[in-house]
Design a protein around this motif. Sequence first.
Motif, short mmCIF file in Angstrom:
data_model
loop_
_atom_site.label_atom_id
_atom_site.label_comp_id
_atom_site.label_asym_id
_atom_site.label_seq_id
_atom_site.Cartn_x
_atom_site.Cartn_y
_atom_site.Cartn_z
N HIS A 57 15.41 -83.94 -19.60
CA HIS A 57 15.90 -85.05 -20.43
C HIS A 57 17.28 -84.77 -21.03
O HIS A 57 17.66 -85.40 -22.02
N PRO A 74 21.16 -93.32 -14.67
CA PRO A 74 20.97 -94.71 -15.11
C PRO A 74 21.76 -94.98 -16.39
O PRO A 74 21.98 -94.07 -17.20
N ALA A 75 22.16 -96.21 -16.57
CA ALA A 75 22.99 -96.57 -17.72
C ALA A 75 22.31 -96.24 -19.04
O ALA A 75 22.95 -95.76 -19.98
N GLU A 76 20.98 -96.47 -19.10
CA GLU A 76 20.29 -96.20 -20.36
C GLU A 76 20.24 -94.70 -20.66
O GLU A 76 20.28 -94.28 -21.81
N GLU A 77 20.20 -93.88 -19.61
CA GLU A 77 20.19 -92.43 -19.81
C GLU A 77 21.55 -91.95 -20.29
O GLU A 77 21.66 -91.10 -21.17
N ARG A 78 22.61 -92.51 -19.72
CA ARG A 78 23.96 -92.17 -20.18
C ARG A 78 24.15 -92.58 -21.63
O ARG A 78 24.77 -91.88 -22.42
N ALA A 79 23.59 -93.75 -21.99
CA ALA A 79 23.72 -94.23 -23.37
C ALA A 79 23.01 -93.31 -24.34
O ALA A 79 23.43 -93.16 -25.49
N ARG A 80 21.90 -92.68 -23.88
CA ARG A 80 21.16 -91.77 -24.76
C ARG A 80 21.90 -90.46 -24.96
O ARG A 80 21.59 -89.71 -25.89
N HIS A 81 22.87 -90.18 -24.10
CA HIS A 81 23.58 -88.89 -24.20
C HIS A 81 25.09 -89.13 -24.18
O HIS A 81 25.78 -88.78 -23.23
#
Length: 871
Positions: free
Chosen positions: A384, A489-496
């Motif tokens: 993660h 994925p875009a949401e994963e990039r946004a989380r980090h």
Amino acid sequence: MTVPLPGDPLLAAKLSVPLQVPGLVRRRRLLNRLTRGTEGPLTLITGAPGAGKTALAASWAWSASAPGPVVWLTLDEDDTPGAFWAYVVEGFRRSGELAGDALGAPVRADGVDRSLLTRLAFALEGAPGPLVLVVDGLEKARGDAVHNGLRFLSDHAGPALRLVLISREEPPLPLHRYRAEGRLQEIREHDLAFTRSEAAQLLRGRGPAPEDHLVDLFLEQTQGWAAGLRLCALAMARSGDPAAFAGSLTASEQAVSDYLLTEVLAAQPGPARELLLRTGILNHVHPDLAAALTGRADSGRILQDLARRHAFVEPLPGTRWYRYHPLFAEVLRAHLRSGQPGLEPLLHRRAARWYAERGHSAEAVDEATAGGDWGFAADQTVRHLLVAPILAGTAAFPSADTFSRMPEDTPGARAPLVAAACCLARRDAEGCRARLARAQDAQDAQEEAGGPEAEPADLLTAALLRLLSAPGPADEDAHRVTALLARLPAEERARHPEIGPLCLYGQACAWLRGGRLQSARDGLERAVRACSGDATVLLRHRCLGRLALADALAGALTLAQQHGEASLAFADVHGIPDSQRSGAAGLALAAVAVEREELAEAAVQLDRAELLHDALGDLDLLIERSVLHAQLELARGRWDAARSHLDGQLAEAAAYPAGPAARLAVACATAALARGDAGAAAAALERIPVDEGPPSYTVALAQVRAAAGRPAQALELIEATERSDAVTLPDRVRLVLLRAHRALLDGREDTARTLLVEALDLARPEGLRRPFREAGPWVRYLAGRLNGHSASYAWLASPHAQADHRVVEELSRREREVLQQVARMMSTEEVAAELHVSVNTVKTHLRGIYRKLCVSRRRDAVERAHDLHML
């Protein structure tokens, strides 16, 4: 531990006044004292666990007797100083009396900067009316940061702030001074002890009124201890024989523990008892999590029933979560360990899986480490991308400390990846690279055995770590990180959001380390722009500091000063503690001051930078620190001291990356040239061979060739360097000065003056003075003959500069005569005889010559005089 965001429901529990339990005794005598106490700046409530401290303060807060809004903060064991002050700021913001957004907030868990406290004190001083801050559980505060901050607020926030501190022990505050000044109201343990009438009221609230002698017995055995009395009341309400129960209770801690086990835990139905034991290991309990640990689908109903019956289980307002009374939780854990010693780690591991299945990876890592499941913790951390916050130094969980107990031989490829990240967080780049190699070996072995290939998160983590620990340029790793990041994925990039800036930062630092100065500056500018939000606060501070340092090396002194000051101001605004600040900005400001010959300012900035850990632990900054010390000593004329700062690094310089090695070689050569020792300068450059070195290295070679009397070779190097697009402003000025000096020695004084004016005009916009001092006294001689261009030289003699070694005084007539005889290789006695003066007089004149020409030997004096056309 993660500091909850403003919308986090757990934060509401931290900042909520505890609920009042049924049957609470309103103790008017103490409520009145508390009201009187909050008319002044500080009220302290101290007592043993269960003495009724929190219940009293909560009862008072609910009674609306406070002089103004009440901000309540409940401390937990794992609350760090940074988290504490983040809660305080959020609490004041929620009160509506202070604009919390203007205050900033801490970004690190382990400390807070004084600037945030100053802003908070200033805001409180301007508050429209009294504000009450209640801190419950102050004894749980780590270290001195919280206590020192509260002391600062108490002394500087003005009369609006009313502190109510609840603690099991006296906090390390100057209580004796507060008492003498009449600023302190105390409610101590003996004050909290229940009186007979209060005890009777409490006991009566749980059932039929006990007989007077039973009240006396309970009071005697508990010594008025609130928790003990409440425990008695609970048990007596369930007991058919209150007198028999009263005779069995003692006032010892073991009795309380036994009582909680026998009269609270054992009194629960089997399912509730099993649930309490299995979930007591957690800080907070969710019905679904409880179901996972117990296998019971009715866990939610059991928890709800326990809370309703006030069985030391409390719901967190606005959530489905619960927490246990700390004393009860401690007893539950101890009982579980003694009765089923192997169960606790298994429960932590099961909780880790529960959190992981619901996407709460940080909590999953927390539980896995508590259960000693290091492989799963590492797996979650890499899968993660939780390595990113470790590297970015945010306040998020996990941190490098989370894995401090992880065994080195933890199997799998992900454990060494996490270990590598922890090494890098501690500025151990070599250790990081060693563990990266182990991770690669483990991955190769896994694939050879038919295991799964590395996932994108593994590849991204490894590439990012290689990039950030690279000893030199790492373009391939930077491109690999960028490509892998684009596949997320875009949401994963946004989380980090920290990964992109980390990549840019790592690549720029690698370029800087490899001597690619302009590329590094461009990369750091992009990294600064990419940093946004709380996750990149510390990284932005570091990027600005490195950018300032790169600017200073390029001679862009104005930009270096702007970026360096911006880095320091950013750290102040966001409360970054000294333990997490970078020394890069301070070193950059010191470099600016050295280049401008503002030596006192340079010394101050160097001293400040050296207080920060990475100035001593980061190789790039360590080299820069040594070089700046040497430059500062040279500017003061202390050649031996300058060399001493470089010798320690020189012994290992052959193993350094190209950039630091060249920087160190040039500094050593400069120090040797200042002593007039061209041979030592050449040896310093040859000792650290640099293939395709930066222009500064080539410029230093040209200076050495010129000083050694090899003008043709020097000119060759000058012409080659002038064609380079990478030449910096300081080196361009040095190249022009080399040409000017050569022209002067060749008798082309008009050309030399023209070139000197060109060098002065190049250096003037940035106030660059150091190259002129290092060039030698001939600059002063030639500057005196600039005629109509004298204004071009005037700025160089700024009163802010240290002029003691740039200015050459005119020799007297007799000193010139002595120097002429010395140039003829005559001894002191022969000079005395020739001039018809005493030997002592000749020695006196020689000392004056040495001082004015900034030399220490006859030979140097003659050579310097030839350079200045005095002979």
